[in-house]
Design an enzyme around this catalytic site. Structure first.
Site, PDB file in Angstrom:
ATOM      1  N   HIS A 161       0.883  -1.187   0.059  1.00 33.67           N
ATOM      2  CA  HIS A 161      -0.029  -0.244   0.220  1.00 33.67           C
ATOM      3  C   HIS A 161       0.451   1.028  -0.017  1.00 33.67           C
ATOM      4  O   HIS A 161       1.703   1.275   0.786  1.00 33.67           O
ATOM      5  CB  HIS A 161      -0.645  -0.338   1.293  1.00 33.67           C
ATOM      6  CG  HIS A 161      -0.850   0.055   3.113  1.00 33.67           C
ATOM      7  ND1 HIS A 161       0.001   1.284   3.128  1.00 33.67           N
ATOM      8  CD2 HIS A 161      -0.019  -1.073   3.486  1.00 33.67           C
ATOM      9  CE1 HIS A 161      -0.061   0.897   4.334  1.00 33.67           C
ATOM     10  NE2 HIS A 161       0.492  -0.234   4.757  1.00 33.67           N
ATOM     11  N   HIS A 192       5.025   3.340  12.977  1.00 33.63           N
ATOM     12  CA  HIS A 192       3.663   4.464  12.968  1.00 33.63           C
ATOM     13  C   HIS A 192       4.755   5.686  13.638  1.00 33.63           C
ATOM     14  O   HIS A 192       3.555   6.509  14.745  1.00 33.63           O
ATOM     15  CB  HIS A 192       2.410   4.653  14.050  1.00 33.63           C
ATOM     16  CG  HIS A 192       1.220   2.885  12.422  1.00 33.63           C
ATOM     17  ND1 HIS A 192       0.279   2.874  12.294  1.00 33.63           N
ATOM     18  CD2 HIS A 192       1.796   2.666  10.522  1.00 33.63           C
ATOM     19  CE1 HIS A 192      -0.233   2.395  11.147  1.00 33.63           C
ATOM     20  NE2 HIS A 192       0.780   2.113  10.365  1.00 33.63           N
ATOM     21  N   GLU A 245      -5.172   1.208   3.042  1.00 33.03           N
ATOM     22  CA  GLU A 245      -5.121  -0.027   3.718  1.00 33.03           C
ATOM     23  C   GLU A 245      -4.844   1.291   5.313  1.00 33.03           C
ATOM     24  O   GLU A 245      -5.812   0.555   5.996  1.00 33.03           O
ATOM     25  CB  GLU A 245      -3.405  -0.558   3.256  1.00 33.03           C
ATOM     26  CG  GLU A 245      -3.219  -1.721   4.719  1.00 33.03           C
ATOM     27  CD  GLU A 245      -2.705  -1.637   5.670  1.00 33.03           C
ATOM     28  OE1 GLU A 245      -2.547  -2.358   6.449  1.00 33.03           O
ATOM     29  OE2 GLU A 245      -2.465  -0.616   5.644  1.00 33.03           O
ATOM     30  N   GLU A 246      -4.202   1.986   5.629  1.00 34.34           N
ATOM     31  CA  GLU A 246      -4.401   2.400   6.864  1.00 34.34           C
ATOM     32  C   GLU A 246      -5.497   2.603   7.239  1.00 34.34           C
ATOM     33  O   GLU A 246      -5.781   2.548   8.653  1.00 34.34           O
ATOM     34  CB  GLU A 246      -3.742   3.694   6.974  1.00 34.34           C
ATOM     35  CG  GLU A 246      -1.750   3.434   6.674  1.00 34.34           C
ATOM     36  CD  GLU A 246      -0.676   2.754   7.482  1.00 34.34           C
ATOM     37  OE1 GLU A 246      -1.469   2.245   8.186  1.00 34.34           O
ATOM     38  OE2 GLU A 246       0.161   2.693   7.272  1.00 34.34           O
ATOM     39  N   ASP A 252       3.929  -6.013   3.831  1.00 33.70           N
ATOM     40  CA  ASP A 252       3.853  -5.768   4.467  1.00 33.70           C
ATOM     41  C   ASP A 252       4.453  -5.459   5.827  1.00 33.70           C
ATOM     42  O   ASP A 252       4.866  -6.226   6.099  1.00 33.70           O
ATOM     43  CB  ASP A 252       2.260  -4.823   5.132  1.00 33.70           C
ATOM     44  CG  ASP A 252       2.140  -3.716   5.583  1.00 33.70           C
ATOM     45  OD1 ASP A 252       2.183  -3.144   5.378  1.00 33.70           O
ATOM     46  OD2 ASP A 252       0.347  -3.913   4.980  1.00 33.70           O
ATOM     47  N   ASP A 255       6.526   1.979   5.947  1.00 33.63           N
ATOM     48  CA  ASP A 255       5.311   1.494   6.196  1.00 33.63           C
ATOM     49  C   ASP A 255       4.234   2.237   5.359  1.00 33.63           C
ATOM     50  O   ASP A 255       4.194   3.261   5.857  1.00 33.63           O
ATOM     51  CB  ASP A 255       4.654   1.277   7.147  1.00 33.63           C
ATOM     52  CG  ASP A 255       3.379   0.778   7.807  1.00 33.63           C
ATOM     53  OD1 ASP A 255       2.218   0.355   6.734  1.00 33.63           O
ATOM     54  OD2 ASP A 255       2.539   0.929   8.557  1.00 33.63           O
TER      55      ASP A 255
HETATM   56 ZN   LIG Z   1       1.406  -0.779   6.185  1.00 26.09          ZN
END
Ligand SMILES: [Zn+2]
Length: 349
Positions: free
Chosen positions: A71, A323, A222-223, A243, A188
């Site tokens: 993603h 994150h 995706e998030e 991922d 990510d």
């Molecule tokens: Zn991810």
């Protein structure tokens, strides 16, 4: 294995990707970049209504397909309120802790296409004024954006074109150290996206023939939980989310290997397919870790929940401090790239 990992090319592409702002919901520019890349390497693709791209490379067997997804959407925020001080309150896009962006530079993307710079701060930042600032919660109430414009009230901020609903992106601060660590926000999942793009490029450049028709699904939601869970070609038997691996106390994943996920919050991944990935890694001498992610879901589990009848699995590079201001090592990218290569050349179960 006839596969060579193109380290510098991959890292340069990754830098380009993280520097294109793309919070979930604001991904047109990054997806246009993806589309251009696919055109240049001459891979067929289609764009879905949700804005994802599904690139397809035909294989010897065209009745059973496999699909790999990564993603391009990232964490970010939206303007929630223009405060009477002219500063901005934010609403999160994706899941993160406010302290992970405290002090970060950001860009506000106005409806007219202006990019206005700012900094994400606690309202009570100045130590010479606010005595107990360390004890205050980092939350929607106390976190605000200081805009780099001469504004002291809401009207002046609105005159700049800033309104509720404008997207806010965080600076990635990409850095490649001479010890081969990559430090950046949004690894990510742009690290995996870069690997998928590089893999497609290698397939085309080397005219490799794949055993099965393979789809590369570049997803963009995706998030927020619904990236690659629609428009899955009906011949798809195996669905792999590429991922990040989750690193922390008690975790097996690290920044040097490819993480293969046995189970996350959504439940176990398909056992035989996951075992197959482990066997491939063993056979090819790829450094891997098998792991369980306690607070995690992927586009593969989202596809399963959406009702698709596929075997699903998850693997990818280990990302430290996910994150937040993330980090990985090129070794992890290389091991992931090698597993991707051996997987697309393996038999479907
Ligand atoms: Zn991810």
């Amino acid at each position: 294995m006839s596969f060579t990992f193109q380290q510098q090319e991959t890292v340069s592409l990754l830098k380009q990707l993280v520097e294109i702002p793309s919070p979930s919901g604001y991904t047109k520019e990054i997806m246009d970049f993806m589309e251009q890349f696919l055109k240049e390497i001459n891979v067929d693709y289609k764009r879905t209504n949700k804005g994802a791209l599904i690139a397809t490379i035909k294989g010897d067997n065209d009745t059973k397909h496999r699909l790999l997804t990564a993603h391009t959407d990232t964490l970010g925020a939206m303007v929630k309120e223009v405060k009477s001080s002219g500063r901005l309150k934010l609403s999160m896009v994706g899941g993160f802790n406010w302290n992970a962006v405290e002090g970060e530079y950001c860009t506000i993307h106005t409806a007219e296409g202006k990019k206005i710079r700012g900094t994400i701060l606690m309202h009570q930042t100045t130590v010479h004024v606010y005595k107990n600032a360390t004890a205050l919660a980092r939350d929607e109430q106390n976190i605000e954006v200081r805009i780099d414009e001469k504004v002291t009230n809401a009207d002046q901020t609105r005159k700049l074109g800033i309104e509720v609903g404008d997207f806010v992106s965080f600076d990635p601060r990409f850095e490649q150290t001479d010890t081969c660590f990559i430090k950046s926000r949004h690894l990510d999942d742009k690290a995996s996206t870069a690997l998928l793009l590089q893999l497609m490029k290698a397939i085309k450049e080397n005219s490799w023939t794949l055993p099965y028709t393979t789809h590369f699904y570049i997803s963009n939601n995706e998030e927020i939980g619904f990236g690659g869970n629609s428009s899955i070609p009906e011949q798809t038997v195996e669905y792999i989310a590429v991922d990040m691996g989750a690193i922390g106390d008690g975790q097996a994943s690290d920044e040097y290997t490819v993480s293969i996920c046995a189970k996350d919050s959504s439940g176990p991944y398909h056992y035989e397919l996951t075992r197959n990935l482990v066997e491939l890694a063993k056979k090819e001498g790829i450094d891997y870790k098998l792991d369980i992610y306690p607070y995690y879901g992927s586009d593969a589990s989202a596809a399963i929940r959406a009702g698709f009848d596929v075997k699903h699995a998850l693997f990818g590079p280990g990302i430290e401090a996910s994150h937040a201001y993330e980090r990985t090592h090129v070794d992890s990218l290389e091991n992931t790239a090698k597993l991707l290569y051996s997987y697309i050349n393996s038999e479907i179960l």
